[in-house]
Scaffold this motif. Sequence first.
Motif, PDB file in Angstrom:
ATOM      1  N   VAL A  48       0.850  -1.199   0.000  1.00  0.00           N
ATOM      2  CA  VAL A  48       0.000   0.000   0.000  1.00  0.00           C
ATOM      3  C   VAL A  48       0.882   1.246   0.000  1.00  0.00           C
ATOM      4  N   PHE A  49       1.916   1.217   0.822  1.00  0.00           N
ATOM      5  CA  PHE A  49       2.827   2.360   0.894  1.00  0.00           C
ATOM      6  C   PHE A  49       3.435   2.643  -0.478  1.00  0.00           C
ATOM      7  N   PHE A  50       3.827   1.558  -1.150  1.00  0.00           N
ATOM      8  CA  PHE A  50       4.427   1.687  -2.479  1.00  0.00           C
ATOM      9  C   PHE A  50       3.448   2.353  -3.451  1.00  0.00           C
ATOM     10  N   ILE A  56       1.879   9.615  -5.506  1.00  0.00           N
ATOM     11  CA  ILE A  56       2.492  10.902  -5.175  1.00  0.00           C
ATOM     12  C   ILE A  56       3.444  11.344  -6.280  1.00  0.00           C
ATOM     13  N   MET A  57       4.223  10.361  -6.807  1.00  0.00           N
ATOM     14  CA  MET A  57       5.135  10.691  -7.899  1.00  0.00           C
ATOM     15  C   MET A  57       4.350  11.186  -9.107  1.00  0.00           C
ATOM     16  N   LEU A  58       3.171  10.565  -9.323  1.00  0.00           N
ATOM     17  CA  LEU A  58       2.365  10.917 -10.489  1.00  0.00           C
ATOM     18  C   LEU A  58       1.831  12.346 -10.417  1.00  0.00           C
ATOM     19  N   VAL A 122      -2.032  10.420   2.057  1.00  0.00           N
ATOM     20  CA  VAL A 122      -3.193  10.200   1.192  1.00  0.00           C
ATOM     21  C   VAL A 122      -4.114  11.413   1.209  1.00  0.00           C
ATOM     22  N   SER A 123      -4.318  11.995   2.389  1.00  0.00           N
ATOM     23  CA  SER A 123      -5.215  13.161   2.396  1.00  0.00           C
ATOM     24  C   SER A 123      -4.556  14.352   1.698  1.00  0.00           C
ATOM     25  N   PHE A 128      -3.929  18.431  -2.291  1.00  0.00           N
ATOM     26  CA  PHE A 128      -2.920  19.108  -3.113  1.00  0.00           C
ATOM     27  C   PHE A 128      -3.349  19.179  -4.580  1.00  0.00           C
ATOM     28  N   THR A 129      -4.081  18.141  -5.032  1.00  0.00           N
ATOM     29  CA  THR A 129      -4.352  18.055  -6.465  1.00  0.00           C
ATOM     30  C   THR A 129      -5.780  18.436  -6.831  1.00  0.00           C
TER      31      THR A 129
END
Lengths: 271, 284
Positions: A48-50, A56-58, A122-123, A128-129
């Motif tokens: 899940v972390f991955f 996030i990278m996306l 996650v939040s 942010f987006t």
Amino acid sequence: MLNNITLGRFFPGSSFIHRLDPRVKVLLMIVLLLNIFLSTNYLSLFIVFFVVILFIMLTKISLKTYFKSMKFILFVVLFTGILNIFYAKGTTIFRLGTFSITDEGINNSIFVSMRLIMLILVSSLLTFTTSPTNLTYAIERLIRPLNKFKIKTHELAMMMTIALRFIPTLLEEIDKIIDAQKARGADMETGNILNRIKAFVPVLVPLFVSSFRRAYDLALAMECRCYNGGEGRTSMRILHICRNDIFAILVVLGLFVLVLIINNLFLAVSL
Amino acid sequence: MAKLEIKNLTYIYSEGTPAAKKALNNINLRIKQNEFIGLIGRTGSGKSTLAKHLNALLKPTEGKILLDGEDFWHKPKKIRNVRFKVGMVFQYPEHQLFEETVYKDIAFGPSNMGLLEDEIEKKIHMACEFINLDFNLLYKSPFELSGGEKRKVAIAGVIAMDPEILILDEPTAGLDPKSREQLLCQLHYYYKSREKTVILISHNMDDIAKYSDRIIVLDDGNLIMFDSPKRVFSQIDLLKSVGLEPPQITSVMRSLLEVVPGLSDEILTVDEAVEALLNFVKNR
């Protein structure tokens, strides 16, 4: 002074994540959060972390920004992490007086800290987006079924939009009032906690007064433009689910199923 | 000796971030005791940023500000002393009122200075007289007052600290013509009678021309001019290039000059214009 808070801010962009339908994003965030809490073993936790890091990278927003948003909460993470080390039953590894560290405790503390960190990530990923307008729009659409229970969903969403809209305004206002009171010799930086709290009265009173004034002005301005609640109201932007959205849904649902399967496997092994 | 000296002042907002912006660029100024200074420039030119530096609310990125020859930030812990000597009235100062009564609100500054009760009372009465505030209002709540009265109370709150330098950021914005004239007259009187330095930020060139001894012109964080009103407002092209205009009466008199030669081209106030025109009619 208060301008460097990144938690909950929106960073405009046009990445894959930015372009996702806000409704989909809100739902996916909920599923991701579920995943975090369903992961009861290291393997699923790290998967899940991955995936979270991948998302996030996306977003093409630098990792630094995400970690900046955690600065304030990192203290809570550390605190709960450390507490958890000591408050668990299990095999004792290390003992110091009445305190003992158990393997269970270390496991717990890693899980709790990881979960908290991922929760924030996650939040942040969502806020942010997603612009505040889109966010409330998505929430308005998602809670619309509650209309059946005579809950005024449009009004709720409108209240949220207004609240979000006024956060930066209020921060600016606080800055201004602090400056004005400092100019009159107010001392906000020294003294004990009690004195510092007292020093905030000259800031809070004008802030409340101006908030009420703003609320009144806003209500008047809305009425002038014939606002009368959600009935029969259409919106300028109509949201569509497109291929990207379906792809993201599949990824997150796949992850959900994967986590459930891994959990079952571990359960079977331990039995 | 200069009362207030600004040396190579540069200020950068949110330094070190992508949003960094140079708000003030290498400003050098010497302001004397008992001067009335006008500070003009278009919106975003750095007027308010400069004013906040003079009140030690912002710390220069580079450069120094000296009050009576002593560096502001020499002893950061004593910075409040600078704020007691340099009073600042912000835009819409009535929004900062917070106490139960007008009296207590005006007393906020003086009591922060650590003055005794009877001294505070004296200062409050002095401030009320200066700003022409009715003593009967002192025991009312500041939130019951009219807009103009609130403004007066807020300004009195700063004057009660008896600062040596008084900075006002657009104090007349939103006031009716009569209150505006009164306020400016009282500020001028404060400067004249008490030998104080007043720095007035305003977009109203007529007021600036009428009251200032010298005028600071800022544009995009740069010091463009620092000179007497006559010299500043004679450079019309330079003023227009930084988004400013001379006082209306100056423009009127200049247009008249094209038709009727022999009038002075250095008229800045209505009174001067009336006098010049009367003289012109008499001498014909």
